[in-house]
Design a protein around this motif. Structure first.
Motif, PDB file in Angstrom:
ATOM      1  N   LYS A  97      -2.118 -16.135  30.675  1.00 50.93           N
ATOM      2  CA  LYS A  97      -0.846 -16.548  30.067  1.00 50.93           C
ATOM      3  C   LYS A  97      -0.316 -15.477  29.119  1.00 50.93           C
ATOM      4  O   LYS A  97       0.901 -15.255  29.050  1.00 50.93           O
ATOM      5  N   LEU A  98      -1.198 -14.836  28.369  1.00 51.11           N
ATOM      6  CA  LEU A  98      -0.765 -13.750  27.486  1.00 51.11           C
ATOM      7  C   LEU A  98      -0.116 -12.633  28.307  1.00 51.11           C
ATOM      8  O   LEU A  98       0.989 -12.189  27.997  1.00 51.11           O
ATOM      9  N   ALA A  99      -0.807 -12.193  29.349  1.00 57.14           N
ATOM     10  CA  ALA A  99      -0.284 -11.115  30.188  1.00 57.14           C
ATOM     11  C   ALA A  99       1.049 -11.508  30.828  1.00 57.14           C
ATOM     12  O   ALA A  99       1.986 -10.698  30.866  1.00 57.14           O
ATOM     13  N   GLU A 100       1.149 -12.758  31.295  1.00 56.44           N
ATOM     14  CA  GLU A 100       2.400 -13.224  31.905  1.00 56.44           C
ATOM     15  C   GLU A 100       3.547 -13.239  30.900  1.00 56.44           C
ATOM     16  O   GLU A 100       4.708 -13.107  31.277  1.00 56.44           O
ATOM     17  N   ALA A 101       3.216 -13.407  29.609  1.00 54.99           N
ATOM     18  CA  ALA A 101       4.241 -13.418  28.560  1.00 54.99           C
ATOM     19  C   ALA A 101       4.512 -12.017  28.016  1.00 54.99           C
ATOM     20  O   ALA A 101       5.268 -11.857  27.063  1.00 54.99           O
ATOM     21  N   GLY A 102       3.887 -10.998  28.609  1.00 53.10           N
ATOM     22  CA  GLY A 102       4.124  -9.625  28.172  1.00 53.10           C
ATOM     23  C   GLY A 102       3.280  -9.195  26.991  1.00 53.10           C
ATOM     24  O   GLY A 102       3.596  -8.214  26.333  1.00 53.10           O
ATOM     25  N   VAL A 103       2.196  -9.928  26.721  1.00 51.50           N
ATOM     26  CA  VAL A 103       1.283  -9.588  25.627  1.00 51.50           C
ATOM     27  C   VAL A 103      -0.039  -9.149  26.253  1.00 51.50           C
ATOM     28  O   VAL A 103      -0.624  -9.896  27.041  1.00 51.50           O
ATOM     29  N   ALA A 104      -0.496  -7.946  25.909  1.00 51.68           N
ATOM     30  CA  ALA A 104      -1.754  -7.450  26.471  1.00 51.68           C
ATOM     31  C   ALA A 104      -2.916  -8.234  25.876  1.00 51.68           C
ATOM     32  O   ALA A 104      -3.080  -8.278  24.658  1.00 51.68           O
ATOM     33  N   PRO A 105      -3.721  -8.871  26.717  1.00 53.01           N
ATOM     34  CA  PRO A 105      -4.866  -9.630  26.198  1.00 53.01           C
ATOM     35  C   PRO A 105      -5.961  -8.692  25.709  1.00 53.01           C
ATOM     36  O   PRO A 105      -6.029  -7.533  26.130  1.00 53.01           O
ATOM     37  N   PRO A 106      -6.828  -9.194  24.846  1.00 49.20           N
ATOM     38  CA  PRO A 106      -7.922  -8.358  24.349  1.00 49.20           C
ATOM     39  C   PRO A 106      -9.005  -8.194  25.402  1.00 49.20           C
ATOM     40  O   PRO A 106      -9.142  -9.017  26.305  1.00 49.20           O
ATOM     41  N   ASP A 107      -9.781  -7.111  25.259  1.00 48.69           N
ATOM     42  CA  ASP A 107     -10.987  -6.974  26.074  1.00 48.69           C
ATOM     43  C   ASP A 107     -12.028  -7.940  25.542  1.00 48.69           C
ATOM     44  O   ASP A 107     -11.940  -8.402  24.403  1.00 48.69           O
ATOM     45  N   ARG A 108     -13.038  -8.206  26.328  1.00 50.04           N
ATOM     46  CA  ARG A 108     -14.168  -9.017  25.870  1.00 50.04           C
ATOM     47  C   ARG A 108     -15.138  -8.105  25.132  1.00 50.04           C
ATOM     48  O   ARG A 108     -15.404  -6.993  25.559  1.00 50.04           O
ATOM     49  N   GLU A 164       3.157  -6.347  22.595  1.00 49.38           N
ATOM     50  CA  GLU A 164       2.107  -6.706  21.658  1.00 49.38           C
ATOM     51  C   GLU A 164       0.762  -6.651  22.368  1.00 49.38           C
ATOM     52  O   GLU A 164       0.692  -6.856  23.580  1.00 49.38           O
ATOM     53  N   HIS A 165      -0.278  -6.410  21.607  1.00 44.10           N
ATOM     54  CA  HIS A 165      -1.645  -6.439  22.115  1.00 44.10           C
ATOM     55  C   HIS A 165      -2.473  -7.286  21.164  1.00 44.10           C
ATOM     56  O   HIS A 165      -2.457  -7.050  19.950  1.00 44.10           O
ATOM     57  N   VAL A 166      -3.179  -8.285  21.679  1.00 47.86           N
ATOM     58  CA  VAL A 166      -4.069  -9.091  20.854  1.00 47.86           C
ATOM     59  C   VAL A 166      -5.302  -8.234  20.592  1.00 47.86           C
ATOM     60  O   VAL A 166      -5.988  -7.810  21.520  1.00 47.86           O
ATOM     61  N   LYS A 167      -5.560  -7.976  19.295  1.00 47.13           N
ATOM     62  CA  LYS A 167      -6.676  -7.121  18.909  1.00 47.13           C
ATOM     63  C   LYS A 167      -7.996  -7.843  19.126  1.00 47.13           C
ATOM     64  O   LYS A 167      -8.107  -9.045  18.908  1.00 47.13           O
ATOM     65  N   GLU A 168      -9.007  -7.088  19.505  1.00 49.16           N
ATOM     66  CA  GLU A 168     -10.339  -7.635  19.686  1.00 49.16           C
ATOM     67  C   GLU A 168     -10.943  -7.922  18.318  1.00 49.16           C
ATOM     68  O   GLU A 168     -10.897  -7.087  17.422  1.00 49.16           O
TER      69      GLU A 168
END
Length: 169
Positions: A97-108, A164-168
């Motif tokens: 959902k984050l990626a679909e909204a244009g927000v880069a998800p965090p790595d694991r 935007e990118h969600v920080k790990e």
């Protein structure tokens, strides 16, 4: 599981995050538990993304409202900071959902030491963050802090789009 508990869990899992409304609190991994007490009170446990999360009061309010609307009169929302929230708790659906909204998800990040401190560094990790618009790996961080404390601002050098990118954590 009783039907009342199932209904309560369903209502709680549908509450969206006030800062990233493309995610539910369950997607984000901050919804840690939904139980019923002996007196019928629905007890919801949250672990905020960090101790000073400004959205925590809104999350509590939205959970109470959703559960009251689902017919649960007595609702208690508890907060726990142990174990601390990690971006690893974001569900696969939440990452999508984050990626679909244009927000880069965090790595694991993977497993953390049990009972020990979380290792911190003074420098942000140097890594590749793919553009959620075009998929290119050639991106740059433009600001370590985005609209929320959990995000950074980046720009794709290939398509030129900011994101935007969600920080790990």
């Amino acid at each position: 599981m009783t039907s009342a508990l199932t209904d309560a869990r369903t209502a709680a899992e549908a509450v969206v995050d006030p800062e990233m409304p493309m995610l539910t609190l369950a997607d984000l991994g901050v919804l840690r538990g939904v139980e019923t007490a002996a007196d019928g009170t629905v007890v919801v446990t949250l672990t905020p993304t960090y101790s000073g999360c400004p959205a925590l009061d809104e999350m509590r309010h939205d959970l109470r409202r959703a559960l009251h609307e689902a017919g649960h009169e007595r609702v208690e929302v508890r907060t726990t900071f142990s174990p601390p929230w990690s971006t690893d708790w974001i569900s696969d659906a939440g990452r999508r959902k984050l990626a679909e909204a244009g927000v880069a998800p965090p790595d694991r990040l993977g497993p953390r030491p049990a009972g020990g401190p979380v290792p911190l560094t003074l420098h942000a990790p140097s890594r590749v963050v793919a553009c959620p618009q075009c998929g290119a790996a050639d991106t740059e961080e433009t600001s370590r802090f985005g609209p929320t404390a959990c995000t950074a601002l980046r720009r794709c050098r290939s398509c030129g789009e900011p994101f935007e990118h969600v920080k790990e954590i």
